[in-house]
Write an enzyme that holds these catalytic residues in place. Sequence first.
Site, PDB file in Angstrom:
ATOM      1  N   THR A  97       0.691  -1.058  -0.036  1.00 48.20           N
ATOM      2  CA  THR A  97       0.020  -0.086   0.111  1.00 48.20           C
ATOM      3  C   THR A  97       0.642   1.234   0.067  1.00 48.20           C
ATOM      4  OG1 THR A  97      -1.922  -1.033   1.094  1.00 48.20           O
ATOM      5  CG2 THR A  97      -1.480   1.091   1.468  1.00 48.20           C
ATOM      6  N   ARG A 101     -13.580  -8.210  -0.043  1.00 43.04           N
ATOM      7  CA  ARG A 101     -12.991  -7.682   1.150  1.00 43.04           C
ATOM      8  C   ARG A 101     -12.398  -6.269   0.914  1.00 43.04           C
ATOM      9  NH1 ARG A 101      -7.686  -5.970   2.318  1.00 43.04           N
ATOM     10  NH2 ARG A 101      -7.227  -5.993   4.504  1.00 43.04           N
ATOM     11  N   ILE A 102     -12.769  -5.378   1.839  1.00 44.66           N
ATOM     12  CA  ILE A 102     -12.161  -3.870   1.909  1.00 44.66           C
ATOM     13  C   ILE A 102     -11.254  -3.918   3.204  1.00 44.66           C
ATOM     14  CG2 ILE A 102     -12.712  -1.704   1.950  1.00 44.66           C
ATOM     15  CD1 ILE A 102     -15.466  -2.612   0.460  1.00 44.66           C
ATOM     16  N   ASP A 148      -8.544  -1.083   5.416  1.00 48.66           N
ATOM     17  CA  ASP A 148      -8.310   0.049   6.085  1.00 48.66           C
ATOM     18  C   ASP A 148      -8.164   1.133   5.157  1.00 48.66           C
ATOM     19  OD1 ASP A 148      -5.743  -1.281   5.997  1.00 48.66           O
ATOM     20  OD2 ASP A 148      -5.158   0.761   6.963  1.00 48.66           O
ATOM     21  N   GLY A 194      -0.890  -1.931   6.776  1.00 48.72           N
ATOM     22  CA  GLY A 194      -0.612  -2.624   7.676  1.00 48.72           C
ATOM     23  C   GLY A 194      -1.764  -3.625   7.795  1.00 48.72           C
ATOM     24  N   HIS A 195      -2.006  -4.475   8.534  1.00 51.27           N
ATOM     25  CA  HIS A 195      -2.887  -5.597   8.452  1.00 51.27           C
ATOM     26  C   HIS A 195      -4.459  -4.808   8.708  1.00 51.27           C
ATOM     27  CE1 HIS A 195      -4.189  -9.905   9.835  1.00 51.27           C
ATOM     28  NE2 HIS A 195      -5.130  -9.358   9.183  1.00 51.27           N
ATOM     29  N   GLY A 196      -4.888  -4.659   7.680  1.00 53.58           N
ATOM     30  CA  GLY A 196      -6.312  -3.839   7.563  1.00 53.58           C
ATOM     31  C   GLY A 196      -7.141  -3.915   8.678  1.00 53.58           C
TER      32      GLY A 196
END
Length: 357
Positions: free
Chosen positions: A223, A251-252, A254, A275-277
């Site tokens: 990202t 899937r969406i 952050d 990061g890990h959304g």
Amino acid sequence: MTCRVIKSLLAGACAALPMMMTSFSVEAHEVEKKNYVLVIHGGAGTILKKNMTDEREAAIRAKLEEALRTGQAILDRGGEAVDAVAATINVMEDSPLFNAGKGAVFTHEGRNEMDASIMDGRDLNAGAVAGVTHVRNPINLAREVMTHSKHVMLAGAGAEEFAKAQDIKLVDASYFYTENRWKQLERARKKDKTMLDHDGDQKSDKIAELGYDPEDPDQKFGTVGAAALDMHGNLAAGTSTGGMTNKRWNRIGDSPVIGAGTYADNNSCALSATGHGEYFIRAAVAHSVCAMMEYKGVSLQEAADAIVMNKLVKMGGDGGIIAVDKDGNISMTFNTEGMYRGYIKGHDAPVIGIYKD
């Protein structure tokens, strides 16, 4: 010289004095206004020097510098923070080196579904798009949502219908195809594991959770985001992503969620996360950092440490943030082994980092 002449000369000099003082004051003010700042990221994860070729590292550093220089040019001529953020992110969206735009990863079905958001710290106006498949630069569409609609987030086909109405450039889906990303999907399908774009060199028990494919020679692409303070004292931030390799069910994460992946407020800071959304959404990371500054009166770095290095770690969330506050202080805080990052202040040379150093 007669008294009348002397009096006339003195009167002229006195009349000119206020004008000279006013001119000097304006020039000094212009010098003070030149204190602009731009900070960027290209994803965070387990980024290790031993897994990076010299050629790949050089290419990443060059692209990060190009992005910073692009934003710097806008800010230096008095441009707005939102303009600099969008243009800076465009550079990274147009590069296959990052998981955004051209370098977007593939879903389980073999599509590219992209998300982006942008926010203006002057009035808290914001725009976001999710799950778009034909928009070359999703950050530009997010900005159109912010400036030319009454909404904050548009998704899927509706977002692309709006894009056509706003003359946003659409491209054939084939534009986003890269061999490397397709191979990542094939390996993920084979393992039947869900992989996150934000994370790197993890072992088998972490593949599903953190999204690293140990057979991937490129290790990590992620990202992108930018945050800026312009010379007028205004803040803005934006984030763009291709999401998660092998993701399903639209899937969406952050990145398009205002308050999770992006936030900007002239009263505190401008921030973009990577990061890990799912964890960043649950912790409302972007807003939490800015809110701590505004309501508790702590520094940007104190707030970043409290959220990224403490709260997220306790939750099990990996990633990082880049941010700039209203006074020009920056933070590039991450709880992983590395984060593609950089910043530039005024006419200074850009500073770029990759590893935890």
